[in-house]
Design an enzyme around this catalytic site. Structure first.
Site, PDB file in Angstrom:
ATOM      1  N   GLN A  22       2.543  -4.609  -3.672  1.00  0.00           N
ATOM      2  CA  GLN A  22       2.283  -6.014  -3.361  1.00  0.00           C
ATOM      3  C   GLN A  22       1.049  -6.152  -2.484  1.00  0.00           C
ATOM      4  OE1 GLN A  22       5.787  -8.012  -2.043  1.00  0.00           O
ATOM      5  NE2 GLN A  22       4.759  -9.941  -1.626  1.00  0.00           N
ATOM      6  N   SER A  77       5.352   1.346  -2.708  1.00  0.00           N
ATOM      7  CA  SER A  77       6.431   0.370  -2.581  1.00  0.00           C
ATOM      8  C   SER A  77       6.823  -0.156  -3.958  1.00  0.00           C
ATOM      9  CB  SER A  77       6.012  -0.748  -1.619  1.00  0.00           C
ATOM     10  OG  SER A  77       7.096  -1.583  -1.306  1.00  0.00           O
ATOM     11  N   LEU A  78       6.501  -1.410  -4.282  1.00  0.00           N
ATOM     12  CA  LEU A  78       6.768  -1.960  -5.599  1.00  0.00           C
ATOM     13  C   LEU A  78       6.275  -1.038  -6.708  1.00  0.00           C
ATOM     14  CD1 LEU A  78       7.167  -4.288  -7.742  1.00  0.00           C
ATOM     15  CD2 LEU A  78       4.836  -4.990  -7.096  1.00  0.00           C
ATOM     16  N   ARG A 104      14.460  -8.021  -6.899  1.00  0.00           N
ATOM     17  CA  ARG A 104      13.964  -7.448  -5.642  1.00  0.00           C
ATOM     18  C   ARG A 104      13.047  -8.432  -4.930  1.00  0.00           C
ATOM     19  NH1 ARG A 104       9.293  -4.268  -3.982  1.00  0.00           N
ATOM     20  NH2 ARG A 104       9.852  -2.458  -2.670  1.00  0.00           N
ATOM     21  N   HIS A 160      10.119  -3.311   4.682  1.00  0.00           N
ATOM     22  CA  HIS A 160      10.349  -1.916   5.081  1.00  0.00           C
ATOM     23  C   HIS A 160      10.817  -1.800   6.530  1.00  0.00           C
ATOM     24  CE1 HIS A 160       8.837  -0.712   1.219  1.00  0.00           C
ATOM     25  NE2 HIS A 160       7.747  -1.441   1.419  1.00  0.00           N
ATOM     26  N   GLN A 213      14.397   2.340   0.078  1.00  0.00           N
ATOM     27  CA  GLN A 213      12.975   2.048   0.236  1.00  0.00           C
ATOM     28  C   GLN A 213      12.730   0.700   0.907  1.00  0.00           C
ATOM     29  OE1 GLN A 213      10.569   0.093  -2.631  1.00  0.00           O
ATOM     30  NE2 GLN A 213       9.514   1.991  -3.136  1.00  0.00           N
TER      31      GLN A 213
END
Length: 302
Positions: free
Chosen positions: A11, A95-96, A120, A203, A252
């Site tokens: 992102q 991440s994503l 998500r 996070h 995560q």
């Protein structure tokens, strides 16, 4: 002979117009956007190509948008350099981007991956709305100095190191009051601090409600053993058991992204040529800060 690794962005890589040239030039990319529109129930193609930016930048839209556009860029590479795709030995995503890497690896289908990414994004947006929070990059300081800033700012609220990106680039994530304190302390230390345009404290434990909803979403999809290793953000390791893969994806959301460790793990395992696949070119820049001599080709429509 080079050993190839693929990197997929997270992102923040979104921008208006992303994917448009891919769709115009590659039928497989066009088909992905058609399929995505049907799965999502709205016109993702229009939002990616035309915006408006306030919609595209929202967590609930930007996550599916980056996921689909990255896989569309992969279709470009399949046509232009099929041997590179066949020769890829390892993948990672920021991440994503870990979801994109898992779909590429064969661990998840495109449809399941997109459905989970949609849930998500919504869950993370809802968690952010429930607790006003944010993130800020702290540049030019070593880890012990950033840890000291974090410790001092914790008096104002929750704040944690969310991203270990590369030497001299770490991201702190927390409540709005704590992030304001981070900015104050870091600027006094003559560090460069960049507030990030994100919805909330990703996070960190602030995302716990999203963590719970993501676990439920992942329980409903089929996960397979990846055909190539995918490095996890959580521990910079590879996981092959489908239940383990689901577990690290859930973890995560509230765990720091160990990107520098992930790249070093790939390097230690012999990867010596990288491709960043998707919108933007942030990951290529981070790689240069970690190991300047390793080449990275950016595959997007820019």
């Amino acid at each position: 002979m080079s050993r190839i690794g693929f990197l997929f962005p997270g992102q923040g890589a979104q921008h208006i117009g992303m994917g448009k040239q891919l769709v115009e030039q590659y039928p497989a990319a066009d088909a992905l956007f058609d399929q995505a529109n049907e799965i999502l129930g709205y016109d993702l193609r229009r939002l990616c190509f035309e915006g408006p930016s306030e919609e595209l930048d929202s967590t609930v839209i930007s996550q599916p948008a980056i996921f689909v556009t990255s896989l569309a860029a992969l279709e470009k590479l399949r046509v232009d350099a099929p041997d590179v795709v066949l020769g890829c030995e390892m993948a990672a995503g920021l991440s994503l981007g870990e979801y994109t890497a898992l779909v590429f690896s064969g661990a998840m289908s495109f449809e399941d991956g997109l459905k989970v990414v949609q849930k998500r994004g919504q869950a993370m947006q809802d968690a952010a709305d429930a607790t006003p929070s944010g993130m800020a990059s702290v540049l030019l300081l070593d880890l012990p100095e950033v840890e000291k800033i974090r410790d001092q700012a914790q008096a104002a609220g929750v704040v944690e190191i969310a991203n270990y990106l590369c030497p001299g680039n770490l991201v702190l994530s927390g409540s709005n009051a704590a992030i304001e304190k981070v900015l104050e302390i870091a600027e006094a230390a003559e560090a460069r601090v960049v507030p990030l345009a994100v919805a909330g404290a990703f996070h960190t434990k602030i995302m716990q409600p999203a963590d719970d909803r993501l676990r439920d979403a992942l329980s409903k999809v089929e996960m397979k053993t990846p055909e190539i290793p995918v490095i996890s953000n959580v521990d910079a390791s590879t996981h092959t058991d489908p239940s383990d893969l689901k577990d690290v994806l859930v973890r995560q959301v509230i765990s720091p992204v160990r990107w520098e460790d992930s790249i070093r793990s790939m390097l230690d395992q012999g990867i010596d040529e990288f491709y960043e696949i998707g919108p933007g070119r942030v990951l290529a820049g981070l790689l240069k800060r970690i190991q300047r001599k390793i080449p990275c080709t950016v595959i997007n429509d820019s």
